[in-house]
Enzyme design. Structure first.
Site, PDB file in Angstrom:
ATOM      1  N   GLU A 148       0.839  -1.207   0.000  1.00 55.50           N
ATOM      2  CA  GLU A 148       0.000   0.000   0.000  1.00 55.50           C
ATOM      3  C   GLU A 148       0.866   1.246   0.000  1.00 55.50           C
ATOM      4  O   GLU A 148       1.819   1.336   0.782  1.00 55.50           O
ATOM      5  CB  GLU A 148      -0.900  -0.027   1.243  1.00 55.50           C
ATOM      6  CG  GLU A 148      -2.235   0.632   1.024  1.00 55.50           C
ATOM      7  CD  GLU A 148      -3.082  -0.086  -0.031  1.00 55.50           C
ATOM      8  OE1 GLU A 148      -3.139   0.413  -1.171  1.00 55.50           O
ATOM      9  OE2 GLU A 148      -3.667  -1.130   0.293  1.00 55.50           O
ATOM     10  N   THR A 207       2.843   1.968  -2.218  1.00 53.76           N
ATOM     11  CA  THR A 207       4.134   1.642  -2.825  1.00 53.76           C
ATOM     12  C   THR A 207       4.133   1.950  -4.322  1.00 53.76           C
ATOM     13  O   THR A 207       5.198   2.134  -4.910  1.00 53.76           O
ATOM     14  CB  THR A 207       4.460   0.136  -2.654  1.00 53.76           C
ATOM     15  OG1 THR A 207       3.292  -0.605  -3.001  1.00 53.76           O
ATOM     16  CG2 THR A 207       4.859  -0.182  -1.233  1.00 53.76           C
ATOM     17  N   GLY A 232     -16.195   4.240  -4.194  1.00 56.72           N
ATOM     18  CA  GLY A 232     -15.450   4.960  -3.166  1.00 56.72           C
ATOM     19  C   GLY A 232     -15.161   4.106  -1.936  1.00 56.72           C
ATOM     20  O   GLY A 232     -14.867   4.629  -0.873  1.00 56.72           O
ATOM     21  N   GLY A 245     -12.744   1.863  -1.902  1.00 57.67           N
ATOM     22  CA  GLY A 245     -11.373   1.370  -2.024  1.00 57.67           C
ATOM     23  C   GLY A 245     -11.287   0.086  -2.824  1.00 57.67           C
ATOM     24  O   GLY A 245     -10.259  -0.593  -2.806  1.00 57.67           O
ATOM     25  N   SER A 298     -13.743   0.968  -8.145  1.00 58.57           N
ATOM     26  CA  SER A 298     -14.823   1.042  -9.136  1.00 58.57           C
ATOM     27  C   SER A 298     -14.438   1.979 -10.266  1.00 58.57           C
ATOM     28  O   SER A 298     -14.863   1.794 -11.412  1.00 58.57           O
ATOM     29  CB  SER A 298     -16.128   1.504  -8.480  1.00 58.57           C
ATOM     30  OG  SER A 298     -16.037   2.852  -8.050  1.00 58.57           O
ATOM     31  N   ASP A 308      -4.521  -0.107 -10.120  1.00 56.35           N
ATOM     32  CA  ASP A 308      -5.936  -0.466 -10.249  1.00 56.35           C
ATOM     33  C   ASP A 308      -6.278  -0.905 -11.666  1.00 56.35           C
ATOM     34  O   ASP A 308      -6.972  -1.905 -11.879  1.00 56.35           O
ATOM     35  CB  ASP A 308      -6.825   0.719  -9.849  1.00 56.35           C
ATOM     36  CG  ASP A 308      -6.605   1.121  -8.407  1.00 56.35           C
ATOM     37  OD1 ASP A 308      -5.902   0.382  -7.682  1.00 56.35           O
ATOM     38  OD2 ASP A 308      -7.136   2.176  -8.007  1.00 56.35           O
TER      39      ASP A 308
END
Ligand code: ADP
Ligand code: MG
Length: 401
Positions: A44, A46, A137, A139, A142, A190
């Site tokens: 996270e 990173t 929203g 996490g 989406s 993502d």
């Protein structure tokens, strides 16, 4: 948000979305495409430090029913934003203008950004109808699912087969849409997860080189469950804090004379050279988190998934105490889960709201879930939502099959 989709439900909901498209636009769609949300097992904050991440795709995601238009106009509607249909010309509407879209139509910046960038590759106008079973929203990404489902749909509709086959390139295009058109300075994780993950695996992604590899992750086979807990907390200032953390890291890297914190080899030496205690904490998190990603991937490759719990909890404590991006509901969920016998857990995402993941023996998971719900109720917090996360497939076409 209990786990709903299986292969049957996925096909059924694609057919239902196609029917809704026909109703909305008075013509049939040419197809339905789907892109998944993701959780990041570990790694996270990173990504923008040129480091390592280890996400997997969720069985939930965003679907897009689409048909070409013979003009250069993008027309978008979403079943989750029923009163915010947007029709815009792709020519002459630049990113600066789109970033200023405010109010209910703001969501359209994501598909519009993708369609605009694909214009240079030969795509034209389209009508899109969006549907999603991913909370927004929370996490679970989406936004990237929306971008990637749109990107795949337009590539297929306009025969951009080379680009559709080059999924890392498509991920970069979707990231650029989010950076430039939605104004969110996100990294590449993502979109890579939405486009590159495979069922039964996590994706080890090197955010510097862009190279990735599939790491087997068999949770059910090891008698384990990975619960996603949507804490339903969403604190203000998230965007500002995210930018502030990025700035901290850039400052620390510059002071240490490295390109990115990923390049720090001697953590002790680096900490001794930084005078600012805040920059020391940020550096310590990033460097140790990168090592935890490698260790976690090693445990997965060794078939030792149960041992991931300790890594998750160590990551959470680092995000809470060193990176300072945790939030009270996340800390409560992790502490309660551990007390109820979970193997580990951590906050995921940028911080200050969103979701937590908890690793537990499958037969212990219901008790963990109950304990978290009770802890929230006792403090008058909204009832959290749970999802049993299973590593699933990346973006694909759902109709026609
Ligand atoms: P996350 O990616 O973690 O869900 P973001 O803030 O990055 O959170 O993205 C959420 C945004 O993406 C929403 O505010 C909305 O603008 C857009 N979005 C996501 N899913 C949909 C949907 N089904 N319909 C319309 N907009 C959506
Ligand atoms: Mg997002």
């Amino acid at each position: 948000m209990d786990l709903r989709p299986g292969p049957v439900n996925a096909a059924e909901s694609a057919v239902a979305l196609a029917a809704a498209f026909t109703e909305a636009y008075r013509r049939a769609p040419e197809g339905v495409w789907h892109a998944p949300g993701r959780i990041n097992v570990i790694g996270e904050h990173t990504d923008y430090n040129d480091g390592l991440v280890l996400p997997f795709a969720l069985p939930l995601g965003v679907s897009v029913a689409a048909a070409r238009r013979d003009d250069a106009v993008l027309e978008v509607r979403s079943l989750q934003a029923a009163d915010a249909a947007v029709t815009v010309s792709l020519d002459g509407t630049g990113p600066d203008q789109v970033r200023r879209w405010a109010g209910r139509e703001r969501w359209a910046a994501y598909p519009f950004g993708v369609a605009s960038l694909l214009r240079a590759h030969g795509a034209g106008g389209a009508s899109l109808l969006i549907d999603s079973d991913l909370p927004q929203g929370a996490g679970l990404s989406s936004s990237a699912a929306l971008e990637c489902a749109t990107a795949l749909a337009l590539c297929d509709l306009y025969g951009l087969d080379d680009l559709a086959a080059d999924r890392p390139a498509l991920a970069r295009l979707a990231q650029r849409a989010e950076n430039d058109y939605a104004g969110m300075p996100c990294g590449i994780m993502d979109q890579s997860a939405a486009l590159l993950c495979t069922a039964g695996h996590a994706l080890m992604l090197d955010c510097r080189s862009g190279l990735s590899s599939q790491v087997p992750l068999d949770l059910p086979g090891k008698g384990l469950a990975l619960l996603v807990v949507n804490t339903r907390a969403r604190h203000e200032l998230t965007g500002g804090e995210y930018a502030a953390r990025r700035a901290d890291c850039e400052r620390a890297a510059a002071l240490l004379g490295v390109e990115a914190l990923r390049d720090v080899k001697d953590l002790g030496g680096a900490l001794a050279r930084l005078d600012d205690p805040v920059l020391r904490r940020r550096t310590q998190h990033v460097v140790t988190e990168n090592h935890r990603v490698e260790a976690a991937a090693g445990l997965m490759r060794a078939g030792a998934e149960a041992e991931l719990g300790g890594m998750l909890t160590a990551s959470h404590l680092s995000l809470r105490d060193l990176y300072e991006v945790s939030w009270p509901e996340a800390d409560l969920a992790v502490e309660t889960a551990l007390k109820a016998g979970a193997r580990g857990g951590r906050m995921i995402g940028g911080g200050f709201g969103g979701s937590v993941i908890v690793l537990a023996a499958a037969d212990r998971a219901p008790r963990v879930r109950e304990a978290i719900t009770t802890a929230y109720t006792d403090r008058n917090l909204p009832t959290p939502e749970f999802l049993n996360a299973v590593p699933s497939a990346a973006a694909h076409r759902r109709l026609p099959r």
